[in-house]
Design an enzyme around this catalytic site. Sequence first.
Site, PDB file in Angstrom:
ATOM      1  CG  HIS A 122      -0.383   0.123   2.525  1.00 41.75           C
ATOM      2  ND1 HIS A 122      -0.128  -0.705   3.506  1.00 41.75           N
ATOM      3  CD2 HIS A 122      -0.015   1.469   3.092  1.00 41.75           C
ATOM      4  CE1 HIS A 122       0.457  -0.260   4.306  1.00 41.75           C
ATOM      5  NE2 HIS A 122       0.450   1.103   4.503  1.00 41.75           N
ATOM      6  CG  ASP A 152      -0.238  -4.076   2.632  1.00 41.95           C
ATOM      7  OD1 ASP A 152       0.330  -3.578   1.461  1.00 41.95           O
ATOM      8  OD2 ASP A 152      -0.391  -3.247   3.593  1.00 41.95           O
ATOM      9  N   GLY A 224       3.661   6.625   8.011  1.00 36.06           N
ATOM     10  CA  GLY A 224       5.032   6.959   7.829  1.00 36.06           C
ATOM     11  C   GLY A 224       5.661   5.682   8.259  1.00 36.06           C
ATOM     12  CB  SER A 226       3.450   1.830   6.041  1.00 34.70           C
ATOM     13  OG  SER A 226       2.223   2.015   7.122  1.00 34.70           O
ATOM     14  CG  LEU A 281      -4.467 -28.577   4.705  1.00 31.22           C
ATOM     15  CD1 LEU A 281      -3.246 -29.372   4.850  1.00 31.22           C
ATOM     16  CD2 LEU A 281      -4.773 -28.120   6.222  1.00 31.22           C
ATOM     17  N   GLY A 282      -6.530 -27.573   1.618  1.00 35.02           N
ATOM     18  CA  GLY A 282      -7.692 -27.781   0.824  1.00 35.02           C
ATOM     19  C   GLY A 282      -8.844 -28.478   1.994  1.00 35.02           C
ATOM     20  CB  VAL A 283      -9.522 -28.428   5.130  1.00 32.86           C
ATOM     21  CG1 VAL A 283      -8.960 -29.857   5.071  1.00 32.86           C
ATOM     22  CG2 VAL A 283      -8.492 -27.495   5.957  1.00 32.86           C
ATOM     23  CB  THR A 284     -13.997 -25.060   3.977  1.00 32.11           C
ATOM     24  OG1 THR A 284     -14.935 -26.361   3.638  1.00 32.11           O
ATOM     25  CG2 THR A 284     -13.591 -24.940   2.665  1.00 32.11           C
TER      26      THR A 284
END
Length: 469
Positions: A122, A152, A224, A226, A281-284
């Site tokens: 940003h 970011d 500043g 950041s 990983l492939g999980v929810t």
Amino acid sequence: MNKILTLVLVSVLGGAITLTTYKIFLEKDQAIQTSQTNELPFAIPVNNTTNRSFLPESSIDFTMAADKTIHSVVHVKSTSLGNSGQMTFEDLFYGRSPQRYQVGTGSGVIISPDGYIITNNHVIDGSRELSVTLNDNRTYQAEIIGTDDKTDIALLKIDAEEDLPFTTFGDSDQAKIGEWVLAVGNPFNLTSTVTAGIISAKSRDLFGKNTQSFIQTDAAVNPGNSGGALVNSNGDLIGINTAISSQTGSYIGYSFAVPSNIAKKVVQDIIEYGNVQNGILGVTGGALNSGFAEKLSLNETEGFYIDTVEEQSGADLAGLESGDIIKKIDHVKISKFSDLSGYLSTKRPDDVVEVSILRQGNMKKIPVTLTRNQSYTIPQFGMVRNASKEELKKYNATNGVKISRLGENYSKYLRANGVDEGNIVTAINNMKVNNVDDVQEIIRNKSPYEPMRIELINSRGEIERYNFK
């Protein structure tokens, strides 16, 4: 003679009586009085070891860490083109939006002697011109090597005449809550500013989107700062200062940094691959707490509960199941989703992690090979995932991604036109797509005001095109 002996005997006997009386009464009273005089309500012990426990600042030398860091932190100046907000009658008549150059400032950290600099995305986003000023007031034009808006993080490069001072990455996983840290940056255009604090928390999800995992500190960070450095007492880089939590826009006690292990991995990916390689990983599912555990009739209140396992993902191939509770990945304890997402952000596709799960009361350790992202949600339209050769052949398509779920807002309209789950999206904004990475890249580079045009093959085998604003 007898008188003399009697006098000596009386003298000796008198001296003995006097000495005995002094020992029994007078000396005892004096010892008690001395002891009472030394009993103060509070006293700092005089030995060196105990002194340090009472005065912790005396055991930490901040000057070494500051000296190692201050010369490698730079001032970043970004010039971009933005709306001025002041419109003339001609602007209104012709539908123009007046623009003017805007200048933003931030910080950056030199991470190699040949001039690579890490900062926040940003800080440099939208820049037309970018300059970097070193601590000795030398200024250089900077080139953007790559960025990652998810974390970011951005990587810059300057060409100097000689090797530059730089800060080395530390291991943010080893940072401890309560550990002293320094924030080094350029707040309010004040160069080379050092503030001290402690690590207040780790794996902090600041925005509630479960996509970040910040280090929280109480070191003073202001606009500043950041892109500046968060270092430990040895001067090792353990974070990139990124955000503050404030209602005023200035520091009120909470600041947040991207952990160095995540930032380091992003930088390495940009240099080696040109973009960020994300292993999934492939999980929810969701993080457990007392309410969630009660709803699921579980006794556990910590860990990540797996609700679904994505087809053909690393978790699926390794045998993870719905109902499993992830308690640890490698050496990292998993208490909430940001613990999980934060650690996985340091990994790439094909990396192997050891997942410790609780299944029906039994602990198991399962090695899982992380895979590339298989799915992506297109705003308004729905979710797509990578298509197999067989799925493409079914629709006589040479390229494309499969629709796995339609968005709620347009699903009724699309289904009425023969569009359904399983259909193939072949192009977005007139650009062919082969996988979800292509889809993500096209949408990321799309202007916010540009409509999204999707070309697909519907259930009847017809090619159709739809526009979404």
